[in-house]
Design a protein around this motif. Structure first.
Motif, PDB file in Angstrom:
ATOM      1  N   SER A  91     -13.255   7.750  10.568  1.00  0.00           N
ATOM      2  CA  SER A  91     -14.144   8.522   9.687  1.00  0.00           C
ATOM      3  C   SER A  91     -13.419   9.202   8.529  1.00  0.00           C
ATOM      4  N   SER A  92     -12.087   9.200   8.534  1.00  0.00           N
ATOM      5  CA  SER A  92     -11.334   9.933   7.507  1.00  0.00           C
ATOM      6  C   SER A  92     -10.851   9.000   6.404  1.00  0.00           C
ATOM      7  N   ALA A  93     -11.781   8.458   5.644  1.00  0.00           N
ATOM      8  CA  ALA A  93     -11.423   7.485   4.614  1.00  0.00           C
ATOM      9  C   ALA A  93     -10.541   8.084   3.527  1.00  0.00           C
ATOM     10  N   ALA A  94     -10.853   9.300   3.123  1.00  0.00           N
ATOM     11  CA  ALA A  94     -10.075   9.936   2.047  1.00  0.00           C
ATOM     12  C   ALA A  94      -8.636  10.181   2.498  1.00  0.00           C
ATOM     13  N   LYS A  95      -8.458  10.657   3.734  1.00  0.00           N
ATOM     14  CA  LYS A  95      -7.113  10.882   4.254  1.00  0.00           C
ATOM     15  C   LYS A  95      -6.348   9.570   4.376  1.00  0.00           C
ATOM     16  N   ALA A  96      -7.060   8.515   4.775  1.00  0.00           N
ATOM     17  CA  ALA A  96      -6.409   7.208   4.910  1.00  0.00           C
ATOM     18  C   ALA A  96      -5.925   6.707   3.558  1.00  0.00           C
ATOM     19  N   ALA A  97      -6.754   6.868   2.538  1.00  0.00           N
ATOM     20  CA  ALA A  97      -6.369   6.420   1.199  1.00  0.00           C
ATOM     21  C   ALA A  97      -5.186   7.224   0.670  1.00  0.00           C
ATOM     22  N   GLU A  98      -5.187   8.509   0.934  1.00  0.00           N
ATOM     23  CA  GLU A  98      -4.069   9.364   0.509  1.00  0.00           C
ATOM     24  C   GLU A  98      -2.780   8.944   1.209  1.00  0.00           C
ATOM     25  N   LEU A  99      -2.881   8.649   2.505  1.00  0.00           N
ATOM     26  CA  LEU A  99      -1.708   8.224   3.262  1.00  0.00           C
ATOM     27  C   LEU A  99      -1.200   6.875   2.755  1.00  0.00           C
ATOM     28  N   ARG A 100      -2.117   5.968   2.470  1.00  0.00           N
ATOM     29  CA  ARG A 100      -1.723   4.661   1.919  1.00  0.00           C
ATOM     30  C   ARG A 100      -0.947   4.825   0.619  1.00  0.00           C
ATOM     31  N   ASP A 101      -1.443   5.662  -0.260  1.00  0.00           N
ATOM     32  CA  ASP A 101      -0.767   5.862  -1.539  1.00  0.00           C
ATOM     33  C   ASP A 101       0.612   6.482  -1.343  1.00  0.00           C
ATOM     34  N   GLU A 102       0.719   7.368  -0.365  1.00  0.00           N
ATOM     35  CA  GLU A 102       2.007   7.987  -0.069  1.00  0.00           C
ATOM     36  C   GLU A 102       2.996   6.951   0.475  1.00  0.00           C
ATOM     37  N   ILE A 103       2.514   6.047   1.325  1.00  0.00           N
ATOM     38  CA  ILE A 103       3.370   5.049   1.973  1.00  0.00           C
ATOM     39  C   ILE A 103       3.981   4.089   0.951  1.00  0.00           C
ATOM     40  N   HIS A 104       3.305   3.839  -0.138  1.00  0.00           N
ATOM     41  CA  HIS A 104       3.808   2.890  -1.134  1.00  0.00           C
ATOM     42  C   HIS A 104       5.167   3.312  -1.704  1.00  0.00           C
ATOM     43  N   ARG A 105       5.473   4.595  -1.590  1.00  0.00           N
ATOM     44  CA  ARG A 105       6.765   5.068  -2.139  1.00  0.00           C
ATOM     45  C   ARG A 105       7.946   4.507  -1.358  1.00  0.00           C
ATOM     46  N   TYR A 106       7.701   4.013  -0.151  1.00  0.00           N
ATOM     47  CA  TYR A 106       8.774   3.427   0.645  1.00  0.00           C
ATOM     48  C   TYR A 106       9.044   1.977   0.265  1.00  0.00           C
ATOM     49  N   GLY A 107       8.271   1.459  -0.678  1.00  0.00           N
ATOM     50  CA  GLY A 107       8.482   0.086  -1.122  1.00  0.00           C
ATOM     51  C   GLY A 107       7.957  -0.953  -0.159  1.00  0.00           C
ATOM     52  N   VAL A 108       7.014  -0.566   0.705  1.00  0.00           N
ATOM     53  CA  VAL A 108       6.398  -1.495   1.642  1.00  0.00           C
ATOM     54  C   VAL A 108       4.934  -1.671   1.287  1.00  0.00           C
ATOM     55  N   ARG A 109       4.301  -2.647   1.909  1.00  0.00           N
ATOM     56  CA  ARG A 109       2.879  -2.873   1.697  1.00  0.00           C
ATOM     57  C   ARG A 109       2.087  -2.024   2.682  1.00  0.00           C
ATOM     58  N   ALA A 110       0.961  -1.496   2.223  1.00  0.00           N
ATOM     59  CA  ALA A 110       0.106  -0.679   3.080  1.00  0.00           C
ATOM     60  C   ALA A 110      -1.341  -0.870   2.671  1.00  0.00           C
ATOM     61  N   ALA A 111      -2.229  -0.881   3.649  1.00  0.00           N
ATOM     62  CA  ALA A 111      -3.661  -1.001   3.377  1.00  0.00           C
ATOM     63  C   ALA A 111      -4.409  -0.248   4.463  1.00  0.00           C
ATOM     64  N   ILE A 112      -5.634   0.162   4.156  1.00  0.00           N
ATOM     65  CA  ILE A 112      -6.431   0.939   5.107  1.00  0.00           C
ATOM     66  C   ILE A 112      -7.548   0.079   5.683  1.00  0.00           C
TER      67      ILE A 112
END
Length: 253
Positions: A40-61
């Motif tokens: 149910s936490s779509a906004a938090k998931a999107a924020e976490l995905r954007d944060e994860i991209h800084r590690y240079g890996v692929r991420a999706a929700i």
């Protein structure tokens, strides 16, 4: 020696939760591509995905009800399309409810714990193990709890669900181990998370007095053990229930 999950894809259920988000960051920092599950936490998931991209890996929700096999299968298909086959499954999601005595706890609370502990574990295995078997490599890490060994008053629904999960994971370890797949559990104690840091509730003298290390563990310490079990460093560990509780509970032989 370091934990290297480069070119691995990991699914973390309940990734937006207090422990889930730290596991997600940690696994990404080890080089894993990350499927971020939420309900149910779509906004938090999107924020976490954007944060994860800084590690240079692929991420999706990906959204799914972990108590629904159909939704887990649909999520698997979406992950396959966006990130490829999942190598590592972290079963972290669980339904939340108010704890009370057995005489007061509603039957629906027991059902919710069974669905999100036992059946989630079964559904994830059915959905993701076949591809792991085909590739001869895989990891399942279930997030259990020290409560499974404590059995204190008001814990009954949670303990019942997590003990059922323990049974599924132990049997699964024996059934798919021959294919190079390990199946383990991490059992946190009462863990310090961002919520505690925000509310300044990190210290509990009554709890800590019974812990041999005399403190509460942190979310990062839980994530570290998860990352280890997900890696090749733990290639000969399977069927384990690993408390991360400062010695508050100790499995016996």
């Amino acid at each position: 020696m370091q934990i290297d999950l480069t070119n691995r894809t990991v699914l973390i259920t309940g990734a937006t939760g207090q422990l889930g988000r730290v596991m997600t960051r940690t696994l990404a920092s080890c080089g894993a591509n990350v499927a971020i599950h939420f309900n149910s936490s779509a906004a938090k998931a999107a924020e976490l995905r954007d944060e994860i991209h800084r590690y240079g890996v692929r991420a999706a929700i990906f959204r799914a009800d972990v108590a629904s096999f159909e939704e887990i299968v649909a999520m698997r298909n979406q992950i396959n399309d966006e990130l490829g086959s999942v190598d590592i499954v972290i079963a972290n999601a669980v339904a939340q409810y108010e704890w009370t005595t057995i005489l007061e706890q509603s039957p629906e609370d027991y059902a919710s714990q069974f669905d999100t502990c036992v059946m989630q574990s079964v559904y994830l295995a059915k959905a993701f193990a076949p591809n792991m078997i085909e590739r001869k490599w895989g990891r399942f890490v279930g997030i259990n709890t020290e409560c499974s060994m404590q059995n204190f008053p008001t814990q009954s629904a949670y303990v019942a669900g997590k003990r059922g999960m323990d049974g599924v994971y132990r049997v699964l370890a024996k059934e798919i181990g021959e294919h190079g797949i390990t199946v383990n559990q991490v059992a946190p104690g009462w863990t310090i998370s961002d919520r505690d840091r925000e509310n300044h509730t990190e210290v509990s003298e009554s709890y800590q007095s019974n812990v041999p290390l005399k403190r509460r563990g942190t979310d990062q310490e839980i994530a570290n053990v998860v990352a280890f079990l997900a890696s090749d460093l733990a290639s000969f560990i399977t069927g384990a229930y690993v408390p991360v509780s400062g010695g508050n509970v100790m499995p016996t032989i």
